[in-house]
Write an enzyme that holds these catalytic residues in place. Structure first.
Site, PDB file in Angstrom:
ATOM      1  N   CYS A  77       0.902  -1.555  -0.227  1.00  0.00           N
ATOM      2  CA  CYS A  77      -0.073  -0.197  -0.221  1.00  0.00           C
ATOM      3  C   CYS A  77       0.978   1.514   0.195  1.00  0.00           C
ATOM      4  CB  CYS A  77      -0.647   0.348   1.272  1.00  0.00           C
ATOM      5  SG  CYS A  77      -1.571   1.294   1.575  1.00  0.00           S
ATOM      6  N   ARG A 104     -12.757   0.278  -5.712  1.00  0.00           N
ATOM      7  CA  ARG A 104     -12.216   0.714  -4.337  1.00  0.00           C
ATOM      8  C   ARG A 104     -11.915   2.104  -3.930  1.00  0.00           C
ATOM      9  NH1 ARG A 104      -7.911  -0.764  -0.721  1.00  0.00           N
ATOM     10  NH2 ARG A 104      -9.614  -2.403   0.223  1.00  0.00           N
TER      11      ARG A 104
END
Ligand code: IMP
Length: 524
Positions: free
Chosen positions: A336, A438
Site C-alpha cells: 500500500c 475501491r
C-alpha cells in the site's frame, strides 16, 4: 550499613504495596497525545503466568455479530490472494476467505458456488470423457494427468448422465487406438447417491475393492467422485467453518458501492453467500452508507462487514447504517502507498485500538486488516481489541493463492499486487471495474495508484501455514497467561494485561543481531 531485606516468602504479598501494576495499560500505551500513533512493532505485551498447556487455548472468535469461527484468520479480497481454492482451504482450516470482485459477477458467483458445494474428500469436478472419445485420446490423457480413471458421461461433460468408467486396465493392452471408449469401458458400475458421507463412501470403496466411486443424483447424473488413492490422504478438519444448518463451508465475498454491485450481490446470494465485505479504502461515504441500508432491506439475513475505517467517527456512521462487522486499516497494507499518496490513514495499532474501543461497545466485531506479517502482529491486533485479522501478503505466494509460480533470481515466486495498483485497476474484463471503484477512481483519465505490484516467495500450502499460525497464537496466549481470545480481550480491558512501549533500539534488540549469517525457518 544494615539493609532491611523483605521476607522472600511474602514477595507476592508485597506486590500489593505498589500503587500500579508493572508496565502500561492499553489506554496508557495508546495515549496518542503523548506518544503519537503506534504500529504493532512499537510495543510488546508483558508476559503473565503459565498454568495450562498451550493446546487448551481456544481461538474461537466472532467475525460479525452472528458469525463465530474457531480461528481468527480471514483472507483478503484481493485478486492475488482469494479465489475459490483459497476460500475452501481457509474455511476447512477454521478461517474464512473473502473472494475478490475484480472479475465479472458471474465468475465471482461461480467461485462462491464452488466453495459452498465443496465436500471434503470428494472430487467435485472430475475429469470426464465422452463415449465417442478414442482409446488413443484416453491414453494421451493418462500421460497428461498422470492417472487414468475417467468417468464416461453421455455428453463427455458435466452435468450429464454417467454411462461408464474407463480405467488403465480397460485401455492398457489395446493396440488399436482408434477404438471408441464405449467399446472398451466398464459398464457395470458401483455408484453412490448424492448425500453419501465421506466415511460411507470410503467404506464402499473398501468393500467393493474398486478404485473409483462415482456419486450420482437421482437421474444418474454424475455429481462427484471418490478415489481410492485419496483414501489415505483425506484429512479431517475439526476446526472447519461450516453453516450450522446446511453444513456447507462458510464463504465471504466482496462487492463495491456502485449500482452494478447490487446485481452482483443478487448473484452471489443465489450462489449461497454467507457474508459480504463492502470493499472500499475509505468506508465513510454516502455510497457505502446507502449500500449497507439497501443490503439490510433486501437481504436482512446477510451479514455485512463495512469499511475500511481508522477513526471512531467513520465507525459510528457505518455502525448506525447497520454494519455487522467492521474492517480496520488505511495505509497499513504491505503493498500500500495510500499514506504516501493521499496523506490519509493511521498507524495500524492506533487505528485498531481506537476503533475497537468504540465498536465493541455496540457488539460490532472488528477485523484488523493489513500490516500483519508475523504471529506477533496477530496477537497484538487481537490484544488491542480486534476480533480477527485479515491477511493479504501473509497468504500470497501459497499454493492456494491465484496465479502461476515463476522463477526470478533463483527463487520461486508468485505475483502479489495491491488492488489499487495500476496493474489491478487496468484489468478490463469487468463491467464495473472493481479495483477502480475501491478507490473511487472509475471516472479518472489518469489512475492515481494507491498500491504496488510485486512478488512474494513460495510459501507452500496454507495447510501447513495456517496450523503454524494457530499453534503460534496458542503459545503466545499461553505466555500472556490467557486461555482464550475472549479472556485476552477481557484482561486487556481490565488492565490486567500490561504493555511496554518499544523504543527504536528496543526494536533492534528484539530482532536477530550479531550473526554472520542465519537461516530463518518459521516451521518444519
Ligand atoms: P497486507 O496483509 O499487509 O498485505 O495488506 C492487505 C490489505 O491491504 C488488504 O486487505 C486491503 O485492505 C489493503 N489493500 C489491498 N490493495 C491495496 C492497495 O492497492 N493499496 C492500499 N491498500 C491495499
Amino acid at each position: 550499613m544494615s539493609v532491611s531485606l523483605k521476607d522472600c516468602s511474602k514477595a507476592l504479598a508485597y506486590l500489593q504495596e505498589y500503587a500500579e501494576k508493572d508496565g502500561l495499560s492499553a489506554e496508557q500505551l495508546m495515549d496518542s497525545k503523548t506518544r503519537g500513533g503506534l504500529t504493532y512493532n512499537d510495543f510488546l505485551i508483558l508476559p503473565g503466568k503459565i498454568d495450562f498447556p498451550s493446546s487448551v487455548v481456544s481461538l474461537q472468535t466472532k467475525i460479525t455479530k452472528k458469525i463465530t469461527l474457531n480461528t481468527p484468520f480471514v483472507s483478503s479480497p484481493m485478486d492475488t490472494v482469494t479465489e475459490a481454492e483459497m476460500a475452501i482451504q481457509m474455511a476447512l482450516l477454521g478461517g474464512i476467505g473473502i473472494i475478490h470482485h475484480n472479475c465479472s459477477a458471474e465468475q465471482q458467483a461461480e467461485m462462491v458456488k464452488k466453495v459452498k458445494k465443496f465436500e471434503n474428500g470428494f472430487i467435485n469436478s472430475p475429469i470426464v470423457v465422452s463415449p465417442q472419445a478414442t482409446v488413443g485420446e484416453v491414453k494421451a490423457m493418462r500421460e497428461k494427468f498422470g492417472f487414468c480413471g475417467f468417468p464416461v458421461t453421455e455428453t463427455g461433460s458435466l452435468p450429464s448422465k454417467l454411462v461408464g468408467i474407463v480405467t488403465s486396465r480397460d485401455v492398457q493392452f489395446i493396440e488399436d487406438n482408434s477404438l471408441t471408449i464405449s467399446e472398451v469401458m466398464t459398464k457395470e458400475l458401483v455408484t453412490a447417491k448424492v448425500g453419501v458421507t465421506l466415511a460411507e463412501g470410503n467404506d464402499i470403496l473398501k468393500t467393493t475393492k474398486k478404485g473409483k466411486l462415482p456419486i450420482v443424483d437421482e437421474n444418474q447424473n454424475l455429481v462427484s467422485m471418490l478415489s481410492r488413492t485419496d483414501l489415505m490422504k483425506n484429512q479431517s478438519y475439526p476446526l472447519a467453518s461450516k453453516s450450522a444448518t446446511t453444513k456447507q463451508l462458510l464463504c465471504g465475498a466482496s462487492i463495491g458501492t456502485i449500482e452494478a454491485d447490487k446485481e452482483r450481490l443478487q448473484l452471489l446470494m443465489q450462489a449461497g453467500l454467507d457474508v459480504v465485505v463492502i470493499d472500499s479504502s475509505q468506508g465513510n461515504s454516502v455510497f457505502q452508507l446507502n449500500m449497507i441500508k439497501w443490503i439490510k432491506q433486501t437481504f436482512p439475513e446477510l451479514e455485512v462487514i463495512a469499511g475500511n475505517v481508522v477513526t471512531r467517527e467513520q465507525a459510528a456512521s457505518l455502525i448506525e447504517a447497520g454494519a455487522d462487522g467492521l474492517r480496520i486499516g488505511m495505509g497499513s497494507g504491505s503493498i500500500c502507498i495510500t499514506q504516501e499518496v493521499m496523506a490519509c490513514g493511521r498507524p495500524q495499532g492506533s487505528a485498531v485500538y481506537n476503533v475497537t474501543q468504540f465498536a465493541n461497545q455496540f457488539g460490532v466485531p472488528c477485523m484488523a486488516d493489513g500490516g500483519i506479517s508475523n504471529i506477533g502482529h496477530i496477537v497484538k491486533a487481537l490484544a488491542l481489541g480486534a476480533s480477527c485479522v485479515m491477511m493479504g501478503g501473509m497468504l500470497a505466494g501459497t499454493t492456494e493463492s491465484p496465479g502461476e509460480y515463476f522463477f526470478q533470481d533463483g527463487k520461486r515466486l508468485k505475483t502479489y499486487r495491491g488492488m489499487g495498483s495500476v496493474d489491478a485497476m487496468q484489468k478490463t474484463d469487468t463491467k464495473g471495474n472493481a479495483s477502480t471503484s475501491r478507490y473511487f477512481s472509475e471516472s479518472d483519465k489518469v489512475f492515481v495508484a494507491q498500491g504496488v505490484s510485486g512478488a512474494v516467495v513460495d510459501k507452500g500450502s496454507i495447510n501447513k501455514f495456517i496450523p503454524y499460525l494457530y499453534g503460534g497464537l496458542q503459545h503466545s496466549c499461553q505466555d500472556i497467561g490467557v486461555r482464550s481470545l475472549a479472556s485476552l480481550r477481557e484482561e486487556v480491558d481490565n488492565s490486567v494485561i500490561r504493555f511496554e512501549f518499544r523504543t527504536a533500539s528496543a526494536q533492534l534488540e528484539g530482532g536477530i543481531n550479531n550473526l554472520h549469517s542465519y537461516e530463518k525457518r518459521l516451521h518444519n
